[in-house]
Design a protein around this motif. Structure first.
Motif, short mmCIF file in Angstrom:
data_model
loop_
_atom_site.label_atom_id
_atom_site.label_comp_id
_atom_site.label_asym_id
_atom_site.label_seq_id
_atom_site.Cartn_x
_atom_site.Cartn_y
_atom_site.Cartn_z
N GLU A 40 63.50 31.93 -1.64
CA GLU A 40 63.94 31.62 -0.28
C GLU A 40 62.75 31.28 0.62
O GLU A 40 62.78 30.33 1.39
CB GLU A 40 64.71 32.81 0.31
N ASN A 41 61.70 32.08 0.52
CA ASN A 41 60.55 31.87 1.41
C ASN A 41 59.91 30.52 1.16
O ASN A 41 59.51 29.81 2.09
CB ASN A 41 59.52 32.97 1.20
N GLU A 42 59.84 30.16 -0.08
CA GLU A 42 59.27 28.84 -0.40
C GLU A 42 60.14 27.75 0.19
O GLU A 42 59.65 26.75 0.73
CB GLU A 42 59.16 28.68 -1.90
N LYS A 43 61.44 27.98 0.11
CA LYS A 43 62.36 26.98 0.66
C LYS A 43 62.11 26.81 2.15
O LYS A 43 62.05 25.69 2.67
CB LYS A 43 63.81 27.39 0.42
N VAL A 44 61.96 27.92 2.82
CA VAL A 44 61.72 27.86 4.26
C VAL A 44 60.45 27.06 4.54
O VAL A 44 60.41 26.21 5.42
CB VAL A 44 61.60 29.30 4.83
N PHE A 45 59.46 27.30 3.73
CA PHE A 45 58.19 26.58 3.90
C PHE A 45 58.40 25.08 3.77
O PHE A 45 57.97 24.28 4.60
CB PHE A 45 57.21 27.10 2.86
N ILE A 46 59.10 24.70 2.72
CA ILE A 46 59.31 23.26 2.49
C ILE A 46 60.17 22.66 3.59
O ILE A 46 59.84 21.62 4.17
CB ILE A 46 59.95 23.05 1.11
N VAL A 47 61.26 23.36 3.91
CA VAL A 47 62.17 22.81 4.91
C VAL A 47 61.46 22.66 6.26
O VAL A 47 61.59 21.63 6.93
CB VAL A 47 63.41 23.73 5.04
N ASP A 48 60.68 23.67 6.62
CA ASP A 48 59.98 23.56 7.90
C ASP A 48 59.02 22.38 7.89
O ASP A 48 58.90 21.65 8.88
CB ASP A 48 59.20 24.85 8.18
N GLY A 49 58.38 22.19 6.77
CA GLY A 49 57.47 21.05 6.65
C GLY A 49 58.22 19.75 6.84
O GLY A 49 57.81 18.86 7.59
N LEU A 50 59.37 19.66 6.17
CA LEU A 50 60.14 18.41 6.25
C LEU A 50 60.59 18.16 7.68
O LEU A 50 60.61 17.02 8.15
CB LEU A 50 61.36 18.49 5.32
N LYS A 51 60.94 19.25 8.37
CA LYS A 51 61.39 19.07 9.76
C LYS A 51 60.29 18.47 10.60
O LYS A 51 60.53 17.73 11.56
CB LYS A 51 61.84 20.41 10.34
N GLN A 52 59.08 18.80 10.22
CA GLN A 52 57.97 18.23 10.99
C GLN A 52 57.47 16.92 10.39
O GLN A 52 56.47 16.36 10.83
CB GLN A 52 56.81 19.22 11.02
N GLY A 53 58.16 16.47 9.35
CA GLY A 53 57.75 15.18 8.75
C GLY A 53 56.54 15.32 7.86
O GLY A 53 55.82 14.36 7.62
N ILE A 54 56.28 16.51 7.40
CA ILE A 54 55.13 16.68 6.53
C ILE A 54 55.58 17.19 5.18
O ILE A 54 56.31 18.16 5.08
CB ILE A 54 54.14 17.69 7.13
N ARG A 55 55.17 16.49 4.13
CA ARG A 55 55.55 16.94 2.78
C ARG A 55 54.31 17.45 2.08
O ARG A 55 53.18 17.15 2.46
CB ARG A 55 56.20 15.79 2.02
N ARG A 56 54.54 18.19 1.00
CA ARG A 56 53.42 18.89 0.39
C ARG A 56 52.40 17.93 -0.21
O ARG A 56 51.22 18.20 -0.27
CB ARG A 56 53.91 19.84 -0.69
N ASP A 57 52.89 16.79 -0.65
CA ASP A 57 51.92 15.86 -1.24
C ASP A 57 51.38 14.87 -0.22
O ASP A 57 50.76 13.87 -0.58
CB ASP A 57 52.53 15.15 -2.46
N GLY A 58 51.66 15.10 1.04
CA GLY A 58 51.07 14.27 2.06
C GLY A 58 51.91 13.07 2.45
O GLY A 58 51.53 12.32 3.35
N ARG A 59 53.06 12.87 1.79
CA ARG A 59 53.89 11.73 2.17
C ARG A 59 54.66 12.04 3.43
O ARG A 59 54.86 13.21 3.79
CB ARG A 59 54.89 11.43 1.06
N GLY A 60 55.11 11.03 4.07
CA GLY A 60 56.08 11.21 5.12
C GLY A 60 57.46 11.36 4.51
O GLY A 60 57.66 11.11 3.32
N ASN A 61 58.45 11.72 5.35
CA ASN A 61 59.80 11.94 4.82
C ASN A 61 60.38 10.72 4.16
O ASN A 61 61.18 10.82 3.25
CB ASN A 61 60.72 12.37 5.96
N LEU A 62 60.03 9.57 4.64
CA LEU A 62 60.66 8.35 4.13
C LEU A 62 59.72 7.56 3.21
O LEU A 62 59.92 6.37 2.99
CB LEU A 62 61.14 7.49 5.29
N ASP A 63 58.73 8.21 2.70
CA ASP A 63 57.81 7.49 1.80
C ASP A 63 58.18 7.69 0.35
O ASP A 63 58.63 8.76 -0.05
CB ASP A 63 56.38 8.00 2.01
#
Lengths: 297, 1040
Positions: A7-30
């Motif tokens: 769950e915690n990891e999910k929160v981390f990813i989701v929060d990142g996506l909400k800000q348009g930041i993905r773990r590999d540095g892409r934007g949401n639509l890249d």
């Protein structure tokens, strides 16, 4: 499907996506990086190989054609079959066989739904009711199968169809038997001078792409993510696979995650505002550009 | 260092035979360093030793060849090479040099026999043939797509001319004298090549004819080949034209596709054509699923198919089916089987093709109807006609050409028709000759030669080519000259060729497998230590006179406990012939030694056959022994043991010497006593065996006495049997049976055995009926009852009657065959003739390969050697058994043919010497539509009674009765006297038997004497016709 995340990891990813930041540095639509090569398997009628992502995952696609009698219900249409394989499904030496078997079936059914009419199947007709081309599309993925690959599998198949060539055949009536026989006019060599004897499929140029769209409902603003990896896929409220051609005509929609279409992406504020078109259009144009380049080579 | 310089992909779409369309990719690696194959070529960077190695290798891939004579080299395409090989022979290829070529795979598949022939031919070092790999060479490589659509022929030509041009350029810097020529098939293709060349290269293109003319001084024999190439062309052109006024003699053949289609639909049938040995008019085709063979009567219906071809047949309408057809030939299963085997050989090679055809034969409804109809037909014989030839037998045949003045009127007529139909120029007529094959199942052929005189009175080998619709003869092509006609050596060589016996000397590879010391080889001490040493026993061998390959020896001694110890010692051939060695492979190919009257074609090299393996007197030899302890009272074996041992034979006796020793009461030596004991035991064993129901069968055996040079037979007699014969036979049987039981026990899944099936009712029906007419009832249910009924078939005062009954019985039974136990249930392997449950061959490993295999099995069974993988592979073993059976049949037939020829020679000589007619007693075997079969009692010669002016027959085949001159009536088994005349009509040599008189076996026929006198008168007239004054005089004298 790779490891489940907590769950915690999910929160981390989701929060990142909400800000348009993905773990590999892409934007949401890249999209992830990819490379396509055509005609890699010389004995197939059409083939392509595609490498994508940081892990350099390889997808090989080959189309082979065979003359067969068409279904009585579709006397003037050929058939297309997808055969998906990966290391796991090919050998018992790998672990998690069952899981990959399930994934394989899932992916194949998505392909059948979205790509069943990837080309105009009437183009495969040789003689109505007697002979049609039957296409076997073999796809080999050099990694464990998962939903994250579906966009690129689709791209590889589409590219293979761009490379696809059928020899021109003639159907003749054998007077002795009263049966139709199909033959080649002569042996055809693949060569620049011979293009008139080899036919490409006209509808291949307009064939659809597959795009996977992840959707997270959020009160502030709904999040839409394209080309998600496995961990991200686990965080979505809804995951849709859409096949859409360059005129943004939708060929099919398949849902992998989420409750109902209505309560998800399609009814969201985001979608109603026409944003989807805005998101898809540039992707399609980019793909189109790449395809054009491929054909030129 | 060979470097790959380039890779070329050729991608093409093709339609496969099964209708699938596929994309094929051919990847070629092109290199720039392929040597030209000419020694000392300054441009090719390869030293001589390497070239020599490359020089002779033929590769499955693309290749070309190059050879060299003096300063001339000839470039020849593989295709042309094949073509030449067919029409010509070794002679042509010698000193010729070749090169070229295209996708050999194609060639390989299409004509595997020609491929092997060419391979053998080109492998000999002396021929200087080099294969040039043009398709892998950068400068001669031709992109496939550039020549597409031109047809195979054109493609090859393009490639070959490319190679030729390269060679010309390549060699232009080398000394002037070095010339290279492009050899082409015929004038037409020469022209085509010239068109493709430019400039002075054109001069180097020559046709076969030019080649022959260029080399005739060195090799005058080449002239024989001239003209064929042209003729080929000429006749082809002729067919293309519309020919006015020429009537087609035969119906056109269907196209291959139509035939296959027809077979698929069940309209046509396919099978092997088997032409009767008696008359060319009758042929049969046997089809597995039909109850009776299809009959093809008349050349018209046979439609140019030759014996052994696979033909496509159409069943004739029911109204044309024949009633009361009786085969013109007496039943002789040996010959029939041999034909099948001969044909199978080819079938093996072409299995792929046959498979396709077989698959094509789907069972359709229409077809089922025809099959049912045929299978239900009980009275009539079903007739059919040939629609086309699916597959040619493609064999070469020996024979002779007839001088025009010797042509029989019938032949003459046909010849003239040929001349007319083909519009042969007057001046060319001289060049054509009619060829008469030795095998009388084949029609005559026509051959053309520039100097036909050179071929007269010679035996030659000819290949049968095309048979055009308009020609009364097929075309023949000269292949090889054997030698002068009528000489024993020539005739034997031809007979061996005819029956596919390999007469080539053993190759070096094989000879290298022999012990290095050759004839001085001594048994090494360690080998003796491993074996049972019984050199102290008195062992002896008994064989026919003059036998050099002695493979068995015997001993018998009394043990301290009063029992007998009997040993059978068989030469241990497997010690020298190791599994998998070259010598083993060669023996497996030959399978058997072939005995002709004056020569022997060995299975193993002479060093083994006549020396190291032969158990000669006074020499120590390695043997495989079977030793029994036999109870002295009951004469039952108490103990049997098998062991490898070493013996020293006391004496190599012949049957007659051994018999004399036994019969001489004063001879009390240990050797003689041993023989006496053996004879005693053998007699008891024999009686016991007969009681169990072993058949005593008979076949005529004749012995020739040859003159000093082994050139002419000086005497012929029936083989004399003495009791030592059956003594040896009995112990060999005993050993064979013991070994068979042993190996079956140890290796039930792949033992090599010999079985003799029980005759089927259908096959012996004719024989039983015939005997019933004579009042004898035959039962074949078991060998015992059959043996008894044969014993009952005795006629008072006529000892020969029983023998001939046995001979006929033998003929209608199947031959015993080798088989691998894997294919059969143990119940089915009963040996009918010997009445034993299992039987094998163990006792003659020098001359039979089956025995070699059995030796290995037995050695493994007693744990002294292990079996190789090949031996335990039942499929390989089954194939080897087939091969052995086939070769055995061929050997038997070849021996038979040799005997026949020598008989002919003997009678010819006899007649020349004494100028008297030979009159002999004979017995009528059978009377059929075709004539009266008789056998001469003294010599065992059989034949058809010939008709002549003074003895005309009226034959009633229904009642099996013939009336001669409307007066004497003869039936089957009548005793008659015949006049024997050796005759050669159009080179078909035969013994002609003329009816002389009936012997008063039945005194109740009145007027016999008078008739005899009348016939004598006719004889006298006959002599006048013959203008043989001398013979007339002597005959009269005799009569008086």
């Amino acid at each position: 499907m790779k490891q489940q995340i907590c769950e915690n990891e999910k929160v981390f990813i989701v929060d990142g996506l909400k800000q348009g930041i993905r773990r590999d540095g892409r934007g949401n639509l890249d999209f992830r990086e990819f490379k396509i090569e055509l005609g890699t398997i010389p004995h197939a009628f059409g083939s392509s190989s595609l490498i994508f992502g940081e892990e350099d995952i390889n997808i090989i696609c080959a189309i082979k054609a065979d003359l067969q009698k068409p279904l009585p219900s579709e006397p003037n249409k050929g058939q297309i079959r997808f055969h998906l394989e990966s290391s796991q499904t090919g050998s018992s030496l790998f672990t998690r066989e069952e899981q990959s078997e399930l994934n394989k079936n899932r992916l194949t059914s998505i392909l059948n739904a979205l790509y069943g009419n990837i080309i105009n199947r009437e183009e495969l007709k040789v003689f109505e009711g007697q002979f049609c081309w039957f296409l076997n599309v073999d796809i080999l993925v050099m990694e464990e199968l998962s939903l994250q690959q579906i966009d690129f599998i689709g791209l590889a198949i589409r590219s293979a169809f761009l490379d696809f060539q059928l020899p021109s055949v003639n159907a003749t009536l054998n007077n002795n038997t009263g049966k139709i026989e199909v033959g080649l006019v002569e042996e055809i060599y693949e060569d620049q001078e011979n293009t008139d004897k080899l036919e490409t499929l006209k509808s291949a140029k307009n064939s659809p792409y597959i795009l996977s769209i992840g959707f997270i409902r959020d009160e502030a603003e709904d999040v839409v993510v394209i080309d998600a990896d496995d961990q991200e896929n686990q965080c979505f409220d809804q995951l849709l696979h859409i096949s859409v051609d360059n005129n943004l005509r939708i060929y099919g929609i398949e849902q992998s995650k989420g409750r109902s279409l209505q309560s998800g992406l399609l009814s969201s504020k985001f979608f109603l505002q026409g944003n989807l078109t805005k998101i898809l259009k540039p992707k399609i144009i980019e793909f189109e550009r790449i395809s054009q380049k491929l054909i030129k080579y | 260092m060979l470097l790959t310089s380039k890779r070329v992909n050729t991608v093409k779409f093709r339609k496969l035979q099964n209708g699938k369309i596929v994309k094929q990719v051919e990847e070629q690696y092109i290199r720039s360093d392929i040597p030209c194959g000419i020694k000392n070529c300054p441009f090719c960077d390869i030293n001589d030793s390497k070239i020599n190695r490359i020089l002779l290798r033929i590769s499955r891939l693309q290749s070309g060849t190059i050879a060299e004579i003096g300063s001339r080299s000839y470039l020849i395409s593989l295709r042309t090479a094949k073509h030449c090989q067919m029409q010509s022979s070794q002679t042509l290829f010698q000193n010729m040099l070749i090169e070229s070529k295209l996708n050999q795979d194609n060639f390989y598949i299409r004509n595997i026999q020609a491929f092997h022939g060419l391979k053998n031919l080109t492998e000999q070092e002396s021929r200087q043939i080099y294969y040039f790999y043009n398709e892998n060479f950068a400068e001669t490589f031709v992109q496939e797509s550039l020549i597409q659509g031109k047809g195979l022929d054109q493609k090859i030509k393009t490639k070959v001319s490319q190679v030729y041009q390269w060679y010309c350029d390549h060699l232009s810097g080398i000394t002037e004298g070095h010339q290279i020529f492009l050899l082409t098939e015929n004038f037409k293709s020469k022209q085509e090549y010239i068109k493709m060349m430019k400039g002075q290269n054109q001069e180097g293109v020559i046709s076969m004819e030019d080649f022959i003319l260029m080399n005739q001084e060195e090799n005058p024999e080449l002239l024989n080949f001239m003209g064929f190439a042209d003729e080929h062309q000429q006749l082809e052109d002729l067919e293309m034209e519309d020919i006015d006024g020429v009537e087609a003699l035969y119906e056109d053949h269907l196209s291959f596709e139509d035939m296959i289609q027809g077979i698929k639909e069940g309209k046509y049938f396919q099978g092997r054509l088997n032409v009767s040995r008696v008359t060319l008019d009758d042929a049969t085709v046997s089809i597995d699923y039909l109850n009776q063979d299809l009959l093809i009567v008349g050349l018209q219906n046979q439609n140019r198919a030759l014996n052994g071809d696979i033909v496509c047949l159409e069943i004739l309408p029911e109204s044309l089916w024949l009633k009361d057809y009786k085969s013109g030939q007496p039943m002789n299963i040996l010959e029939q089987e041999a034909v099948n085997y001969m044909e199978n050989k080819n079938a093996d090679l072409a299995n792929d093709n046959d498979e396709d055809l077989r698959r094509a034969e789907e069972e359709t409804k229409a077809r089922q109807n025809i099959i049912d109809k045929i299978n239900n037909e009980k009275v009539k014989r079903v007739t059919a006609k040939v629609m086309g030839v699916l597959k040619k037998m493609n064999k070469t045949y020996g024979g002779s050409i007839i001088k025009p003045q010797d042509q029989a009127p019938q032949t003459r007529k046909k010849f003239e028709q040929f001349i007319k139909n083909n519009r042969i120029d007057r001046k060319d007529i001289e060049k054509y000759r009619v060829f008469v094959p030795y095998n009388n199942q084949l029609p005559q052929a026509l051959i053309k030669s520039v100097k036909p005189e050179a071929l007269e009175n010679k035996r030659l080998i000819v290949r049968y080519n095309k048979w055009s619709m308009y020609a009364p003869f097929p075309q023949g092509q000269f292949v090889k000259l054997i030698g002068e006609e009528g000489k024993i050596a020539t005739e034997s060589a031809m007979i061996l060729h005819e029956f596919n016996v390999d007469t080539r000397p053993f190759s070096n590879k094989v000879l290298q497998c022999l012990p290095k010391d050759g004839a001085n080889w001594k048994i090494p001490q360690e080998e003796i230590n491993k074996r049972l040493d019984i050199r102290h026993l008195v062992v002896c061998s008994v064989d026919p006179i003059g036998c050099k390959d002695i493979d068995d020896a015997l001993h018998c001694r009394v043990l301290p406990n009063g029992n007998y110890e009997v040993g059978v010692h068989i030469a241990d051939v497997t010690h020298f012939v190791r599994p998998g060695s070259e010598i083993d492979k060669e023996a497996a190919r030959r399978c058997t030694t072939v005995y002709m009257v004056e020569r022997r074609t060995d299975m193993l090299p002479g060093l083994l056959t006549e020396n190291l393996c032969s158990i000669r007197g006074g020499v120590e030899r390695l043997v495989f022994s079977v030793i029994w302890e036999i109870d002295s009272k009951t004469i039952l074996p108490v103990k049997t043991s098998f062991t490898k041992s070493v013996i020293k034979s006391a004496a190599a006796l012949d049957y007659y010497t051994a018999q004399d020793m036994i019969d001489n009461p004063s001879d009390k030596s240990e050797l003689t006593e041993g023989l006496r004991r053996l004879l005693k035991i053998a007699t008891i064993l024999r009686d016991r065996r007969t009681e169990k129901g072993a058949l005593t069968l008979a076949s005529p055996e004749i012995k020739f006495k040859m003159d000093v040079d082994r050139e002419n037979p000086t005497d012929v007699s029936e083989y004399q049997h003495v009791s030592t014969h059956y003594m040896i036979e009995e112990f060999m049987l005993l050993a064979n049976i013991a070994v068979a039981e042993k190996i079956v026990w140890h290796y039930p899944s792949f033992a090599i055995l010999r079985r003799h099936p029980q005759p089927k009712q259908k096959e012996v029906q004719e024989f039983i009926e015939q005997m019933a007419k004579q009042g004898f009832e035959m039962t074949i249910d078991s060998s015992k009852s059959f043996a008894e009924s044969l014993d009952r078939a005795i006629r008072q005062n006529d000892q020969f009657f029983n023998k001939i009954v046995r001979i006929m019985a033998t003929r209608c039974m199947h031959q015993a065959v080798y088989f691998c136990l894997a294919d059969f249930d143990i119940q089915e392997v009963f040996h009918y003739g010997l009445a034993v449950p299992v039987y094998t061959h163990f006792t003659s490993p020098i001359r039979r390969y089956a025995d070699v295999l059995v030796h290995r099995l037995l050695a493994a069974a007693i744990d002294i050697q292990s079996l190789t993988n090949d031996m335990t592979d039942k499929f390989k073993m089954a194939r080897q058994c087939d091969q052995m059976n086939r070769k055995n049949r061929m050997a038997a037939l070849a021996s038979g043919a040799s005997v026949q020829f020598n008989t002919y020679l003997y009678f010819k000589n006899l007649r020349e010497k004494s100028n008297e007619d030979v009159i002999e007693d004979a017995i009528v075997m059978k009377i059929t539509r075709a004539g009266i079969y008789v056998m001469i009692k003294k010599y065992g010669i059989e034949g058809l009674l010939a008709e002549e002016e003074e003895s005309k027959f009226v034959i009633d085949s229904e009642k099996e009765e013939a009336i001669i001159n409307g007066q004497v009536s003869i039936q089957a088994f009548s005793n008659i006297k015949v006049r024997i005349v050796a005759q050669s009509i159009e080179f078909r040599r035969q013994i002609k038997l003329f009816f002389k008189e009936k012997v008063s076996g039945d005194p109740d026929k009145p007027g016999q004497k008078r008739k005899n006198m009348e016939e004598s008168k006719f004889d006298a007239e006959d002599e006048v016709d013959l203008k043989d004054a001398l013979s007339k005089k002597s005959k009269k004298k005799r009569r008086n």
